[in-house]
Design a protein around this motif. Structure first.
Motif, PDB file in Angstrom:
ATOM      1  N   THR A 113      48.301  36.192  46.544  1.00  0.00           N
ATOM      2  CA  THR A 113      48.044  34.834  47.016  1.00  0.00           C
ATOM      3  C   THR A 113      47.439  34.025  45.880  1.00  0.00           C
ATOM      4  OG1 THR A 113      47.012  33.505  48.753  1.00  0.00           O
ATOM      5  CG2 THR A 113      45.738  35.362  47.911  1.00  0.00           C
ATOM      6  N   SER A 114      47.475  32.714  46.016  1.00  0.00           N
ATOM      7  CA  SER A 114      46.934  31.839  44.974  1.00  0.00           C
ATOM      8  C   SER A 114      45.949  30.877  45.598  1.00  0.00           C
ATOM      9  CB  SER A 114      48.062  31.050  44.304  1.00  0.00           C
ATOM     10  OG  SER A 114      47.522  30.104  43.418  1.00  0.00           O
ATOM     11  N   ASP A 115      44.838  30.672  44.920  1.00  0.00           N
ATOM     12  CA  ASP A 115      43.863  29.688  45.402  1.00  0.00           C
ATOM     13  C   ASP A 115      44.145  28.305  44.815  1.00  0.00           C
ATOM     14  OD1 ASP A 115      43.020  29.850  42.795  1.00  0.00           O
ATOM     15  OD2 ASP A 115      40.946  30.340  43.253  1.00  0.00           O
ATOM     16  N   GLY A 116      45.298  28.133  44.210  1.00  0.00           N
ATOM     17  CA  GLY A 116      45.663  26.873  43.575  1.00  0.00           C
ATOM     18  C   GLY A 116      45.653  26.996  42.061  1.00  0.00           C
ATOM     19  N   ASN A 117      44.919  27.943  41.547  1.00  0.00           N
ATOM     20  CA  ASN A 117      44.798  28.111  40.106  1.00  0.00           C
ATOM     21  C   ASN A 117      45.044  29.557  39.651  1.00  0.00           C
ATOM     22  OD1 ASN A 117      43.948  25.377  39.640  1.00  0.00           O
ATOM     23  ND2 ASN A 117      42.008  25.950  40.585  1.00  0.00           N
ATOM     24  N   ILE A 118      44.600  30.516  40.450  1.00  0.00           N
ATOM     25  CA  ILE A 118      44.633  31.916  40.039  1.00  0.00           C
ATOM     26  C   ILE A 118      45.383  32.733  41.088  1.00  0.00           C
ATOM     27  CG2 ILE A 118      43.224  33.943  39.536  1.00  0.00           C
ATOM     28  CD1 ILE A 118      40.958  32.017  38.784  1.00  0.00           C
ATOM     29  N   LEU A 119      46.261  33.619  40.630  1.00  0.00           N
ATOM     30  CA  LEU A 119      46.925  34.555  41.528  1.00  0.00           C
ATOM     31  C   LEU A 119      45.995  35.744  41.755  1.00  0.00           C
ATOM     32  CD1 LEU A 119      50.543  34.614  40.076  1.00  0.00           C
ATOM     33  CD2 LEU A 119      49.763  33.486  42.162  1.00  0.00           C
ATOM     34  N   ARG A 120      45.838  36.119  43.028  1.00  0.00           N
ATOM     35  CA  ARG A 120      44.945  37.229  43.365  1.00  0.00           C
ATOM     36  C   ARG A 120      45.647  38.197  44.309  1.00  0.00           C
ATOM     37  NH1 ARG A 120      39.193  35.033  43.158  1.00  0.00           N
ATOM     38  NH2 ARG A 120      39.492  32.999  42.272  1.00  0.00           N
ATOM     39  N   PRO A 121      45.515  39.505  44.067  1.00  0.00           N
ATOM     40  CA  PRO A 121      46.051  40.476  45.020  1.00  0.00           C
ATOM     41  C   PRO A 121      45.030  40.753  46.125  1.00  0.00           C
ATOM     42  CG  PRO A 121      45.246  41.596  43.082  1.00  0.00           C
ATOM     43  CD  PRO A 121      45.051  40.121  42.838  1.00  0.00           C
ATOM     44  N   TYR A 122      45.519  40.970  47.330  1.00  0.00           N
ATOM     45  CA  TYR A 122      44.643  41.368  48.416  1.00  0.00           C
ATOM     46  C   TYR A 122      45.409  42.286  49.339  1.00  0.00           C
ATOM     47  CZ  TYR A 122      41.337  41.565  52.154  1.00  0.00           C
ATOM     48  OH  TYR A 122      40.457  42.040  53.077  1.00  0.00           O
TER      49      TYR A 122
END
Length: 185
Positions: A113-122
């Motif tokens: 997922t992305s918070d608008g700036n950074i892609l993050r795995p969850y």
């Protein structure tokens, strides 16, 4: 009588040799790793993941009854949400996953997922971090999340098939900031 100077010189040389050349011990690695939850991929368990989830919600197993009693004994301000302690799917989730497989297959289910700036795995589950669980251990994996333009909410739990104990779990909330392209308008 021996010369004190020579004795001091020998002592100095001997002690400097010890300091300059440290002694290393070599251990042979063990071929067999001792896990708290050893491999059980060859064992047959008849319970389906849906049956386990229902039993979990009804608190049928003694291990979950004990957990529930400890939860109820804590003061309200110290209580975590019960749906995290005993996993419950999110009612408004975009995705609910219930799977039964080996622990080493958990890493393949990360959602990016992305918070608008950074892609993050969850959930960013690293099986090397959970060194008490054999990669060849059967587990139930529950994963529920909602991903919208404004936020990401998720929760997951991993339960051991044999002992019914939670091996790992957690939840997250991540507000999303506007993307760079939206700021250009």
């Amino acid at each position: 009588m021996k010369n004190p100077f020579l004795i001091s010189l020998y002592m100095f040389i001997f002690s400097s040799m010890l300091l300059v050349n440290p002694v290393y011990s070599q251990t042979t690695p063990s071929d067999k790793i001792e896990y708290l939850y050893p491999a059980n991929k060859e064992k047959v368990f008849d319970e389906t993941v849906d049956e386990f989830y229902q039993a979990l919600r009804e608190i049928k197993y003694p291990v979950h009854q004990e957990l529930y009693q400890r939860y109820k004994q804590k003061p309200k301000q110290q209580q975590r949400h019960l749906d995290t302690v005993l996993f419950k799917e999110m009612p408004d989730a975009s995705v609910n996953i219930r799977k039964k497989f080996l622990f080493n297959e958990v890493e393949g289910l990360n959602y990016i997922t992305s918070d608008g700036n950074i892609l993050r795995p969850y959930p960013d589950i690293d099986i090397n971090y959970h060194q008490t669980v054999s990669p060849d251990r059967q587990v139930y994996f529950f994963y529920s999340f909602k991903d919208t333009e404004k936020e990401f909410r998720g929760r997951y739990a991993i339960y051991d098939v044999e002992t019914k104990e939670m091996v790992a779990g957690g939840n997250t909330y991540m507000p999303k900031s506007p993307t760079y392209k939206e700021h250009l308008r």
